[in-house]
Design a protein around this motif. Structure first.
Motif, PDB file in Angstrom:
ATOM      1  N   ASN A  91     -20.613 -29.533 -85.726  1.00 48.43           N
ATOM      2  CA  ASN A  91     -19.508 -30.472 -85.495  1.00 48.43           C
ATOM      3  C   ASN A  91     -18.787 -30.033 -84.216  1.00 48.43           C
ATOM      4  O   ASN A  91     -18.174 -28.965 -84.186  1.00 48.43           O
ATOM      5  N   ILE A  92     -18.902 -30.840 -83.147  1.00 47.58           N
ATOM      6  CA  ILE A  92     -18.348 -30.488 -81.842  1.00 47.58           C
ATOM      7  C   ILE A  92     -17.112 -31.341 -81.577  1.00 47.58           C
ATOM      8  O   ILE A  92     -17.130 -32.554 -81.785  1.00 47.58           O
ATOM      9  N   THR A  93     -16.049 -30.710 -81.100  1.00 45.38           N
ATOM     10  CA  THR A  93     -14.839 -31.426 -80.706  1.00 45.38           C
ATOM     11  C   THR A  93     -14.492 -31.018 -79.273  1.00 45.38           C
ATOM     12  O   THR A  93     -15.272 -30.367 -78.599  1.00 45.38           O
ATOM     13  N   ASN A  94     -13.322 -31.408 -78.819  1.00 41.79           N
ATOM     14  CA  ASN A  94     -12.938 -31.114 -77.434  1.00 41.79           C
ATOM     15  C   ASN A  94     -12.900 -29.617 -77.134  1.00 41.79           C
ATOM     16  O   ASN A  94     -13.274 -29.177 -76.045  1.00 41.79           O
ATOM     17  N   GLU A  95     -12.446 -28.827 -78.102  1.00 43.12           N
ATOM     18  CA  GLU A  95     -12.236 -27.400 -77.847  1.00 43.12           C
ATOM     19  C   GLU A  95     -13.001 -26.479 -78.788  1.00 43.12           C
ATOM     20  O   GLU A  95     -13.049 -25.275 -78.548  1.00 43.12           O
ATOM     21  N   HIS A  96     -13.607 -27.033 -79.848  1.00 42.78           N
ATOM     22  CA  HIS A  96     -14.203 -26.182 -80.870  1.00 42.78           C
ATOM     23  C   HIS A  96     -15.615 -26.615 -81.237  1.00 42.78           C
ATOM     24  O   HIS A  96     -16.014 -27.759 -81.005  1.00 42.78           O
ATOM     25  N   ASP A 139     -10.042 -31.444 -87.488  1.00 42.57           N
ATOM     26  CA  ASP A 139      -8.981 -32.177 -86.807  1.00 42.57           C
ATOM     27  C   ASP A 139      -8.217 -31.210 -85.904  1.00 42.57           C
ATOM     28  O   ASP A 139      -7.454 -30.364 -86.380  1.00 42.57           O
ATOM     29  N   GLU A 140      -8.432 -31.326 -84.595  1.00 46.65           N
ATOM     30  CA  GLU A 140      -7.799 -30.396 -83.652  1.00 46.65           C
ATOM     31  C   GLU A 140      -6.308 -30.660 -83.501  1.00 46.65           C
ATOM     32  O   GLU A 140      -5.519 -29.722 -83.306  1.00 46.65           O
ATOM     33  N   GLU A 141      -5.905 -31.923 -83.594  1.00 46.55           N
ATOM     34  CA  GLU A 141      -4.499 -32.256 -83.360  1.00 46.55           C
ATOM     35  C   GLU A 141      -3.580 -31.564 -84.360  1.00 46.55           C
ATOM     36  O   GLU A 141      -2.514 -31.056 -83.999  1.00 46.55           O
ATOM     37  N   THR A 142      -4.000 -31.517 -85.629  1.00 42.36           N
ATOM     38  CA  THR A 142      -3.178 -30.857 -86.646  1.00 42.36           C
ATOM     39  C   THR A 142      -3.696 -29.462 -86.989  1.00 42.36           C
ATOM     40  O   THR A 142      -3.090 -28.774 -87.821  1.00 42.36           O
ATOM     41  N   GLY A 143      -4.823 -29.055 -86.387  1.00 47.53           N
ATOM     42  CA  GLY A 143      -5.353 -27.719 -86.624  1.00 47.53           C
ATOM     43  C   GLY A 143      -5.833 -27.509 -88.044  1.00 47.53           C
ATOM     44  O   GLY A 143      -5.537 -26.482 -88.665  1.00 47.53           O
ATOM     45  N   GLN A 144      -6.617 -28.467 -88.553  1.00 46.47           N
ATOM     46  CA  GLN A 144      -7.094 -28.371 -89.926  1.00 46.47           C
ATOM     47  C   GLN A 144      -8.597 -28.630 -90.009  1.00 46.47           C
ATOM     48  O   GLN A 144      -9.152 -29.398 -89.228  1.00 46.47           O
ATOM     49  N   ILE A 145      -9.219 -27.992 -90.988  1.00 52.35           N
ATOM     50  CA  ILE A 145     -10.627 -28.215 -91.307  1.00 52.35           C
ATOM     51  C   ILE A 145     -10.717 -28.635 -92.776  1.00 52.35           C
ATOM     52  O   ILE A 145     -10.126 -27.994 -93.649  1.00 52.35           O
ATOM     53  N   PHE A 146     -11.443 -29.712 -93.023  1.00 51.51           N
ATOM     54  CA  PHE A 146     -11.589 -30.286 -94.360  1.00 51.51           C
ATOM     55  C   PHE A 146     -13.046 -30.146 -94.785  1.00 51.51           C
ATOM     56  O   PHE A 146     -13.955 -30.522 -94.041  1.00 51.51           O
ATOM     57  N   GLN A 161      -7.259 -20.689 -88.433  1.00 49.24           N
ATOM     58  CA  GLN A 161      -7.259 -19.226 -88.534  1.00 49.24           C
ATOM     59  C   GLN A 161      -7.798 -18.782 -89.902  1.00 49.24           C
ATOM     60  O   GLN A 161      -7.662 -17.628 -90.296  1.00 49.24           O
ATOM     61  N   ASN A 162      -8.381 -19.724 -90.645  1.00 47.58           N
ATOM     62  CA  ASN A 162      -8.979 -19.478 -91.961  1.00 47.58           C
ATOM     63  C   ASN A 162      -7.947 -19.222 -93.048  1.00 47.58           C
ATOM     64  O   ASN A 162      -8.233 -18.579 -94.059  1.00 47.58           O
ATOM     65  N   ASN A 163      -6.743 -19.715 -92.874  1.00 49.26           N
ATOM     66  CA  ASN A 163      -5.766 -19.679 -93.957  1.00 49.26           C
ATOM     67  C   ASN A 163      -5.992 -20.893 -94.850  1.00 49.26           C
ATOM     68  O   ASN A 163      -6.074 -22.029 -94.371  1.00 49.26           O
ATOM     69  N   ALA A 164      -6.126 -20.649 -96.148  1.00 45.41           N
ATOM     70  CA  ALA A 164      -6.356 -21.739 -97.089  1.00 45.41           C
ATOM     71  C   ALA A 164      -5.095 -22.573 -97.253  1.00 45.41           C
ATOM     72  O   ALA A 164      -3.997 -22.029 -97.434  1.00 45.41           O
ATOM     73  N   LEU A 165      -5.255 -23.888 -97.172  1.00 48.75           N
ATOM     74  CA  LEU A 165      -4.170 -24.833 -97.405  1.00 48.75           C
ATOM     75  C   LEU A 165      -4.380 -25.504 -98.757  1.00 48.75           C
ATOM     76  O   LEU A 165      -5.431 -25.361 -99.379  1.00 48.75           O
ATOM     77  N   GLU A 166      -3.409 -26.253 -99.197  1.00 46.41           N
ATOM     78  CA  GLU A 166      -3.503 -26.918-100.499  1.00 46.41           C
ATOM     79  C   GLU A 166      -4.668 -27.901-100.499  1.00 46.41           C
ATOM     80  O   GLU A 166      -4.773 -28.769 -99.640  1.00 46.41           O
ATOM     81  N   PRO A 167      -5.620 -27.770-101.458  1.00 44.15           N
ATOM     82  CA  PRO A 167      -6.737 -28.726-101.521  1.00 44.15           C
ATOM     83  C   PRO A 167      -6.231 -30.146-101.769  1.00 44.15           C
ATOM     84  O   PRO A 167      -5.127 -30.363-102.277  1.00 44.15           O
ATOM     85  N   VAL A 181     -10.967 -38.553 -91.986  1.00 43.82           N
ATOM     86  CA  VAL A 181      -9.624 -38.045 -92.257  1.00 43.82           C
ATOM     87  C   VAL A 181      -8.652 -38.482 -91.169  1.00 43.82           C
ATOM     88  O   VAL A 181      -8.944 -38.349 -89.978  1.00 43.82           O
ATOM     89  N   ASN A 182      -7.526 -39.022 -91.582  1.00 42.50           N
ATOM     90  CA  ASN A 182      -6.406 -39.280 -90.681  1.00 42.50           C
ATOM     91  C   ASN A 182      -5.339 -38.246 -91.021  1.00 42.50           C
ATOM     92  O   ASN A 182      -4.434 -38.488 -91.818  1.00 42.50           O
ATOM     93  N   ALA A 183      -5.478 -37.047 -90.435  1.00 47.54           N
ATOM     94  CA  ALA A 183      -4.607 -35.930 -90.807  1.00 47.54           C
ATOM     95  C   ALA A 183      -3.156 -36.187 -90.408  1.00 47.54           C
ATOM     96  O   ALA A 183      -2.230 -35.718 -91.082  1.00 47.54           O
ATOM     97  N   LYS A 184      -2.951 -36.926 -89.322  1.00 45.10           N
ATOM     98  CA  LYS A 184      -1.593 -37.199 -88.867  1.00 45.10           C
ATOM     99  C   LYS A 184      -0.818 -38.018 -89.891  1.00 45.10           C
ATOM    100  O   LYS A 184       0.381 -37.805 -90.115  1.00 45.10           O
ATOM    101  N   ASP A 185      -1.524 -38.967 -90.550  1.00 47.55           N
ATOM    102  CA  ASP A 185      -0.882 -39.800 -91.573  1.00 47.55           C
ATOM    103  C   ASP A 185      -1.106 -39.268 -92.978  1.00 47.55           C
ATOM    104  O   ASP A 185      -0.698 -39.892 -93.956  1.00 47.55           O
ATOM    105  N   SER A 186      -1.790 -38.130 -93.086  1.00 51.55           N
ATOM    106  CA  SER A 186      -2.082 -37.508 -94.387  1.00 51.55           C
ATOM    107  C   SER A 186      -2.836 -38.452 -95.321  1.00 51.55           C
ATOM    108  O   SER A 186      -2.510 -38.591 -96.505  1.00 51.55           O
ATOM    109  N   THR A 187      -3.876 -39.111 -94.774  1.00 50.74           N
ATOM    110  CA  THR A 187      -4.727 -39.964 -95.589  1.00 50.74           C
ATOM    111  C   THR A 187      -6.191 -39.600 -95.340  1.00 50.74           C
ATOM    112  O   THR A 187      -6.555 -39.075 -94.277  1.00 50.74           O
TER     113      THR A 187
END
Length: 399
Positions: A91-96, A139-146, A161-167, A181-187
């Motif tokens: 999975n390739i994005t702009n920076e990762h 999602d690079e904008e919010t810094g999350q991996i799903f 940074q591999n910190n677990a967030l709420e599933p 995923v629309n991480a900005k709108d949390s949907t």
């Protein structure tokens, strides 16, 4: 009857391949000039559908990789033990670069120089662990991996940074599914393999599991078997969805999940006319529809195999198409058996030893290489260390 399926459904430095070429309008025209119109546009459910007549797919054309991408980059992944990856999807994005997990080897996150950042989650069955994964989203904008495992009722979530967030609890348990995923709108929107008994084939929900909209499974429902698949490459500005049927024949379609209007818009299908049904697939790129089709060979009353599939292509603009063979014109026209396109990029994740063997074979057998091409391939071959981590070739898709 048991079937055996042969189907292709992908020091630290970044090296920009110096023998890049571009493919403009002329190359695109040249590829399709001698092919026939094989498809037509029809309106179905207020959506424009391209229907390809299978009986018109006759000619075979040689297609350069540069038809799809403007340039090709090469990355040598970090050689540290914790950074080692296998032959798997990217999975390739702009920076990762997020490298898909393999059995007992979790996801690995790199920057675009191939430098290892961190492992994401871990392999296992405990909290924030996973075994087999069906889809993922960075999602690079919010810094999350799903991360979406198989047969699950939740999406795992991590920061970069591999910190677990709420599933994220899913509204319905999914056997196999694709997500957007629309991480900005949390949907999150989900397209699932709609086993009998699952009330929706697609739905959108918030990160708390609250349903926003859904589409009933209806005629898309399939028997409870894991032999069928659900695909979405999302190479265009759309959530494309396709249910791959392995057992049983039925008409099928590549859809766009129109989240705003809560509907599935049909976009591409094969019309078999009077030909018998064959195992086949669909894939969408910005300018083309691609697919594979194969013929089943019966070995006995209880077992059959499929021959190597044939690749076909349809140009969205001209509706011309045919069968094709692909070659990598960035690497001295090396023949390609398959190509992986995912979320806007072509990628080839390759073991250095396999790459060395391929280059050596091509240099030995290709008498038509120019001196410049031969020199560059030889230099690349000589730079390979077979003890290295994998190498990645990638290029952004032309829009």
């Amino acid at each position: 009857m048991k079937r055996i399926l042969f189907f292709y459904l992908p020091g630290i430095f970044i090296l920009a391949i110096s023998f890049l070429i571009s493919c403009g309008k002329n190359t695109r025209q040249a590829v399709f000039d001698h092919l026939d119109v094989v498809a037509q546009k029809v309106i179905v459910s207020n959506s424009e559908l391209i229907s390809c007549d299978l009986t018109k797919l006759k000619d075979t054309v040689d297609i350069p990789l540069s038809l799809f991408i403007d340039d090709l980059q090469m990355i040598r992944f970090d050689n540290r033990d914790e950074a080692l990856v296998g032959f798997t999807a990217i999975n390739i994005t702009n920076e990762h670069i997020l490298v898909r997990n393999t059995r007992q080897n979790p996801f690995k996150l790199f920057n675009k120089k191939g430098e290892f950042i961190t492992t994401i989650g871990s392999y296992g069955q405990g909290p924030n662990e996973y075994t087999d994964v069906y889809d993922q989203w960075l999602d690079e904008e919010t810094g999350q991996i799903f991360i979406l495992p198989w047969t699950t009722k939740k999406i795992l979530r991590f920061d970069l940074q591999n910190n677990a967030l709420e599933p994220i609890p899913l509204r319905y348990r999914v056997p196999k599914a694709q997500i957007s995923v629309n991480a900005k709108d949390s949907t999150v929107s989900v397209f699932t393999l709609p086993f009998t008994g699952i009330p929706a084939v697609a739905w959108t929900q918030d990160f708390h599991g609250n349903l926003i909209d859904s589409i009933p499974s209806g005629h898309l429902a399939v028997p409870i078997t894991f032999n069928n698949e659900v695909y979405s490459t999302q190479n265009c500005d759309a959530f494309d969805c396709f249910i791959f049927i392995f057992e049983g024949d039925r008409n099928d379609t590549l859809y766009h999940y129109n989240i705003a209007k809560n509907r599935l818009d049909p976009k591409f299908t094969l019309d078999f006319k009077d030909k018998p049904w064959q195992i086949h697939s669909y894939e969408e790129l910005p300018r083309h529809f691609l697919g594979q089709i194969t013929v089943e060979k019966k070995l006995s009353e209880s077992m059959s195999i499929t021959e190597d599939p044939s690749n076909y292509i349809v140009d969205k603009r001209t509706l011309k198409g045919g069968f094709y063979r692909l070659y990598n014109d960035f690497l001295g026209n090396i023949p390609m058996k398959w190509a992986a396109f995912y979320r806007g990029y072509y990628f080839w994740n390759v073991d250095p030893g396999d790459l060395a063997d391929l280059l050596a074979k091509h240099l030995k057998e290709s008498a038509g290489l120019s001196e410049k091409e031969r020199t560059k391939l030889t230099d690349l071959l000589n730079s390979i260390d077979e003890n290295d981590n994998n190498y990645l070739f990638y290029g952004k898709l032309k829009q």
